[in-house]
Each structure stands twice: as C-alpha cells, then as structure tokens.
Design a protein around this motif. Structure first.
Motif, mmCIF file in Angstrom:
data_model
loop_
_atom_site.group_PDB
_atom_site.id
_atom_site.type_symbol
_atom_site.label_atom_id
_atom_site.label_comp_id
_atom_site.label_asym_id
_atom_site.label_seq_id
_atom_site.Cartn_x
_atom_site.Cartn_y
_atom_site.Cartn_z
ATOM 1 N N GLY A 274 0.792 -1.224 0.000
ATOM 2 C CA GLY A 274 0.000 0.000 0.000
ATOM 3 C C GLY A 274 0.819 1.265 0.000
ATOM 4 O O GLY A 274 0.262 2.367 -0.067
ATOM 5 N N LEU A 275 2.154 1.157 0.112
ATOM 6 C CA LEU A 275 2.995 2.351 0.173
ATOM 7 C C LEU A 275 3.936 2.465 -1.025
ATOM 8 O O LEU A 275 4.815 3.319 -1.041
ATOM 9 N N GLN A 276 3.736 1.595 -2.012
ATOM 10 C CA GLN A 276 4.681 1.612 -3.124
ATOM 11 C C GLN A 276 4.628 2.908 -3.915
ATOM 12 O O GLN A 276 5.645 3.392 -4.400
ATOM 13 N N ALA A 277 3.427 3.504 -4.024
ATOM 14 C CA ALA A 277 3.305 4.751 -4.790
ATOM 15 C C ALA A 277 4.142 5.847 -4.149
ATOM 16 O O ALA A 277 4.951 6.517 -4.817
ATOM 17 N N SER A 278 3.971 6.042 -2.837
ATOM 18 C CA SER A 278 4.753 7.077 -2.156
ATOM 19 C C SER A 278 6.207 6.645 -2.000
ATOM 20 O O SER A 278 7.115 7.488 -1.970
ATOM 21 N N PHE A 279 6.454 5.352 -1.886
ATOM 22 C CA PHE A 279 7.807 4.826 -1.708
ATOM 23 C C PHE A 279 8.721 5.263 -2.849
ATOM 24 O O PHE A 279 9.888 5.595 -2.632
ATOM 25 N N PHE A 280 8.198 5.276 -4.071
ATOM 26 C CA PHE A 280 9.024 5.610 -5.236
ATOM 27 C C PHE A 280 8.891 7.072 -5.668
ATOM 28 O O PHE A 280 9.445 7.457 -6.696
ATOM 29 N N ASN A 281 8.174 7.887 -4.868
ATOM 30 C CA ASN A 281 7.982 9.283 -5.267
ATOM 31 C C ASN A 281 8.587 10.280 -4.291
ATOM 32 O O ASN A 281 8.471 11.482 -4.496
ATOM 33 N N MET A 282 9.210 9.812 -3.240
ATOM 34 C CA MET A 282 9.813 10.723 -2.251
ATOM 35 C C MET A 282 11.225 11.114 -2.678
ATOM 36 O O MET A 282 11.893 10.378 -3.398
ATOM 37 N N ASP A 283 11.655 12.301 -2.200
ATOM 38 C CA ASP A 283 13.048 12.678 -2.471
ATOM 39 C C ASP A 283 13.960 11.905 -1.522
ATOM 40 O O ASP A 283 13.506 11.145 -0.649
ATOM 41 N N GLU A 284 15.252 12.092 -1.687
ATOM 42 C CA GLU A 284 16.229 11.247 -0.997
ATOM 43 C C GLU A 284 16.113 11.320 0.523
ATOM 44 O O GLU A 284 16.025 10.289 1.209
ATOM 45 N N SER A 285 16.118 12.538 1.100
ATOM 46 C CA SER A 285 16.115 12.669 2.555
ATOM 47 C C SER A 285 14.809 12.160 3.149
ATOM 48 O O SER A 285 14.813 11.463 4.178
ATOM 49 N N ASP A 286 13.670 12.478 2.519
ATOM 50 C CA ASP A 286 12.386 12.010 3.036
ATOM 51 C C ASP A 286 12.261 10.494 2.934
ATOM 52 O O ASP A 286 11.666 9.842 3.799
ATOM 53 N N TRP A 287 12.815 9.923 1.887
ATOM 54 C CA TRP A 287 12.768 8.471 1.699
ATOM 55 C C TRP A 287 13.553 7.755 2.795
ATOM 56 O O TRP A 287 13.059 6.817 3.415
ATOM 57 N N LEU A 288 14.775 8.225 3.055
ATOM 58 C CA LEU A 288 15.577 7.619 4.113
ATOM 59 C C LEU A 288 14.935 7.848 5.472
ATOM 60 O O LEU A 288 14.824 6.931 6.297
ATOM 61 N N ARG A 289 14.503 9.078 5.727
ATOM 62 C CA ARG A 289 13.918 9.419 7.012
ATOM 63 C C ARG A 289 12.660 8.596 7.294
ATOM 64 O O ARG A 289 12.474 8.050 8.386
ATOM 65 N N GLY A 290 11.782 8.506 6.301
ATOM 66 C CA GLY A 290 10.524 7.795 6.490
ATOM 67 C C GLY A 290 10.715 6.316 6.752
ATOM 68 O O GLY A 290 10.036 5.733 7.610
#
Length: 578
Positions: free
Chosen positions: A304-320
C-alpha cells in the motif's frame, strides 16, 4: 592531559593521524575524506560520528582537575595549590589567572570557563548563597536578568530570606522582578531551612551531580537540537552490525561516494550509473531507482505504500523508512530490514563498479541473497549472548494482573506520582490517602513551576508524607511508580546530587516517630495518583488539598476499591515484587 594544556600543534597532529586512520590514508597515498573532521567530532545525536577532538578532551581533563581543587579540600595537593594561588577566594573564584603562576596553574585556568558552565549551586539551608548576586539558578547572577531595579540594600540578602519556614517561596518578594521562565525554575527548587549543611556546588551536566570528563566533553559540544535527532538515535541503535550503521550515517548525510558525489568533487568526469546508464548516479538512484534496487523494492516495500515509496526525495525516503518500526513476519523491524537491504544493494553496486558488471549479482539472485542474509543476521542478533547482559541476550517476560491493593489492618495506603510536561517543563504532583477498604481519606495536588520528571516524583513523595503526618496516621504504605525516586531515597551517598536537599528533607520526614514503607508499584496500580499529578498542572503554584475525589476521578477510585486489575508484560524476575 590532567595537568598540562597540550599545544595546539600537537593536538592537530594527533587529530590528523586519527583522520588518516579513519579514511584509510597511508604515508604515500591519501584517500578521500567523505566527512569533515569538525562534523566527525560532533555527538552522534547531532549528526556526527562521536569521535573526540584532542583539544576538547584536554580541556575536559583539565576541568576535572579544577573540580578536584574545589571538592578535595583536605588533600595535600589541593591545599598546596590553593595556598599558593587561591588565597582569600572561595569556590569557582579560586581558579583564575595569577601573574607569575606555574604552567600547571595556567593550564587549570584555561578550563575555568568550562568548569563555570557545568557547575551549579545545590541550595540546602540558603544561608550562604546570595539570592541576587550568586549564579545559583542561571550561569549569571539574577541581578543581571532582573526586570526592574534591585535596591542596593537587598542585593546581598541570602536565599533563606526569600523562603518560608515550611520551605515554600515568598514569591511576592521577587515575582515581578525576574522573567517568568526563571521564576518557574525557582519554584521547583527546594530549600531546607532546617538543614545544617551549607549550600554546595554540584556538576549540573550529569544526572547524579558528580563530575565526569565525559559530560565535560559533551558540554563543549552542546548546540541547538538537531531536527533529525530521532533519526540519528534510530541509526545508532539499530540491531544491525556497526558497518551498516556507519553506512546509513553517511547515506543520510549525503556523503556516500556515488558517481554524482565524485563528480561534484572533481574526482571523475562521468556521473552516470555504470549499471543501467542513468545520466546521474545519486545515492537515491543506487539504493532505490537503479534496475536491481527497483526490482527488489517492488517485491518487498510495505504493501500500500509503493506509490509514495518511489515518489519521495532522498532525505524524506531515508527518514521515512528509518522511522518505520513496524515488525515484519520474521519479527525483524522494517527499519532494520530496510537498513540491511540498502547496504547490500550498495555493496552490489560497488562490486559492479570495481570488478565489472559481470561480477555483480543479477536482480533475482540479489533478491535471494538479501532475503537470506537478512534472515541469517536477524537470527544471529536474536541469539543469546555468552555474556550475561550482552547484545542479543533475551530476557524472559510474563503477563501478570496489576491493580491497586488495599493496605493491611491498621495501615493506610499513600499513592503518589509526579508529572513533567517536557522534562523539564511545567511540573506538578498528586497523591491520595486511602484506608483498607479503598475509601478516600485525603488527597493533594501540587504545582511547583518548571522541573524534570524525577524532581516531580520526589516532590510527590515529600508532599505525600507531609499530608499523611498532618492527618495523624502513623503506619503508612507509600507507593510510587518511579523506581529511580525510590532508589535515590534509599541511597544515602549523594552529597552532591542535584536534589540532595529535597532527598534529605524526605529522609527526615521518614525518620519521624512513625512506620513508613516505600514500595514500587506499576502505573496500573497507581492510576489515582497519576490522574491527580497530570491535573495538577492547571492549578496555581502551591499545594492544594483535595477532601473528596473529583467527579471525573470517582470511577477510578471505585474500580481500585473493587480490586479491578489490568494485564501487564513484565520481566519474569519482577513478578515476585508485585
């Protein structure tokens, strides 16, 4: 290090050796330093690596010697140094520059600013400390932050003049003259006018008031809180090998040696990805968007998170992903799984770069390898350690029913609790006296300004004992859900503890002509006091007696009297203490 100020050139030379070792430099070959040394020596929770600067370590050790000068007054070396350089001065004024002094004494004075920064006054009877002229609340005298004129005749007044006989502050004497935040701090400080001990200095940078070179070093690096402090805490406490934690630290700083990073530092003229040909090989591309990484994450990213998983920038992706502690089916947390998988993706990319793309694993083989190693490492991490309290040692837990229990015949139950909204923050306490059938005898709410959670707990114990004594009860079972507060009360070797004055007052109350037992109880058995402590924060300063339970609290009082209990998971060995 304890007695001599090491020259700056020597400090820099040794720091350079440390840097070279960290990054793998050799005598005839220098490698790229990914992070500046100043950043490396910052605390881990501020984004650094927690390494030590020799100059700061030297100052911390000199401050330790200065602390010994202040505290070890009976030792021969202290008497000699003070007689020679510190005559007719007291406390921190002893350590100041003297013309013609030895190099050792001049070295001590270099750490005097650090010593002043960490020292604070432990107010006991308040007879020797001057309210307006001594730095007992702040690092500067209260006179310097006063909002109005202080008459010259009042400036030398001791603290005891501003306190009533029962220890409460005479707020009318200073409330309008100091800032509100400082006023709130003062309200939480206990003064025991009955004490025979004079005010003393303690080390405010440590929780027990005792000096340590470690806290003196940390004091030099205190800065504004890092907004990503929680992420750094997660990274350095993940149940993964240290090499992976270091990798995540570099990744979150944006310092991994990707081709785009090497290109920005003019190490290479090609910033494209060697695996898939993407024009820019960033950290995010390597760990998420490259062919092998995308293949893996499409199969294993949270549902359920794949859409946001591949659309975040680098820092938000690592942080999240690092903040996601949701457990997986294997028992491994998502943050740990994400960390191990990211590191293995990075290692596969490095294999491709240095040994050729034919040496790297194909996406399906890489997926299998990552899943197998994640399972293997998780099992290894959970395995019992050969050491009694080592990493991976598993503590047996059990489920028990916890609730309030009535006192035995002839005794009353006193439940107390403290609350601090911020630690330190707005603080208060609450407590209740009940008989053997659970009937409400008396209660109290107390607001005492700004304090830490442990200080709030100690104030709760003190005011609870005062209430029980005044009500005429001489056999009291006192219960608190703070194990630390109970340990501090029972441990008498604390002359420099920040709360030594309040602890002495509590012990003196316990030592009166009555029977008092102090026990720890879990929060489920302390619900009434917990409710009172939290609601005390809306009351004005002072102690307020509650003759009858408030309507909102009546149902909890009834449930306790009926013996209703609640499930709680505890360490098995603790079950006998309930």
């Amino acid at each position: 290090m304890n007695t001599e100020l090491i020259p700056s050139t020597v400090c820099k030379s040794i720091d350079r050796m440390n840097r070279d070792f960290i990054w793998g430099d050799e005598e005839d070959k220098s490698k790229m330093h990914l992070v500046a040394w100043d950043k490396m020596t910052q605390p881990k929770l501020q984004g650094g690596a927690g390494l030590r600067s020799l100059k700061q370590a030297n100052l911390a050790m000199l401050a330790k010697s200065g602390w010994r000068l202040l505290k070890e007054k009976d030792s021969l070396w202290t008497q000699l140094m003070v007689a020679k350089y510190g005559r007719q001065r007291e406390n921190l004024d002893i350590i100041r520059p003297i013309q013609g002094s030895s190099f050792t004494w001049r070295s001590f004075t270099k750490a005097s600013d650090l010593l002043r920064k960490g020292c604070a006054w432990n107010i006991k009877n308040g007879k020797r400390t001057k309210f307006w002229l001594d730095p007992w609340v702040l690092q500067v005298p209260l006179k310097e932050v006063a909002l109005g004129h202080i008459p010259e005749s009042d400036t030398a007044e001791p603290i005891e003049r501003f306190v009533e006989e029962d220890g409460t502050w005479r707020t009318e004497l200073f409330e309008d003259l100091i800032p509100s935040d400082v006023f709130q701090k003062i309200l939480s400080i206990g003064v025991d006018k009955m004490a025979t001990e004079d005010d003393t200095i303690f080390w405010s940078a440590s929780s027990d008031g005792r000096f340590s070179a470690k806290t003196a070093y940390s004091l030099q690096n205190q800065g504004t809180p890092d907004p990503d402090e929680d992420v750094w805490k997660i990274i350095w406490s993940l149940p993964v090998p240290e090499r992976i934690r270091s990798f995540l630290w570099l990744a979150f700083l944006g310092r991994l040696a990707s081709n785009s990073h090497l290109f920005s530092r003019k190490v290479t003229n090609n910033q494209s990805c060697g695996s898939c040909g993407h024009p820019v090989e960033s950290i995010l591309h390597i760990l998420r968007d490259c062919t092998a990484a995308r293949y893996f994450w499409l199969r294993h990213s949270p549902p359920g998170l794949q859409a946001s998983f591949f659309n975040m920038d680098e820092s938000d992706w690592l942080r999240g992903n690092l903040r996601n502690s949701e457990p997986l089916g294997s028992g491994m947390s998502w943050a740990a799984f994400f960390s191990v998988a990211s590191w293995l993706l990075w290692k596969n990319r490095c294999t491709s770069s240095f040994r050729g793309s034919s040496s790297a694993l194909s996406p399906p083989s890489l997926e299998y390898s990552i899943m197998a190693k994640c399972k293997l490492w998780h099992e290894a991490w959970q395995a019992p350690s050969p050491l009694p309290y080592g990493r991976g040692s598993m503590t047996a837990r059990t489920t028990v029913m916890v609730g309030w229990t009535p006192p035995i015949h002839g005794w009353v139950a006193l439940n107390v609790d403290g609350a601090s909204n911020g630690n330190p923050g707005a603080a208060g306490a609450g407590g209740v006296l009940r008989d053997g059938t659970g009937n409400w005898i008396a209660g109290f709410l107390a607001n005492f300004g700004t304090a830490t959670a442990i200080l709030a707990e100690l104030w709760a114990v003190f005011h609870g004992l005062v209430m029980a004594w005044k009500k005429g009860y001489r056999a009291v079972r006192l219960e608190s859900d703070s194990q630390l507060a109970i340990q501090l009360i029972n441990n008498r070797s604390d002359p420099v503890h920040p709360h030594a004055t309040l602890l002495s007052a509590i012990r003196r109350k316990i030592g009166q002509d009555w029977l008092v037992s102090i026990t720890h109880v879990y929060r489920e058995g302390n619900r009434v006091a917990d409710w009172l402590s939290k609601h005390s924060l809306v009351y004005p300063y002072g102690v307020h007696e509650v003759a009858n339970p408030p309507p909102e609290l009546a149902s909890i009082v009834r449930e306790d009297a009926m013996g209703i209990s609640f499930e709680r998971r505890i360490v098995a060995m603790d079950s006998t203490s309930l």
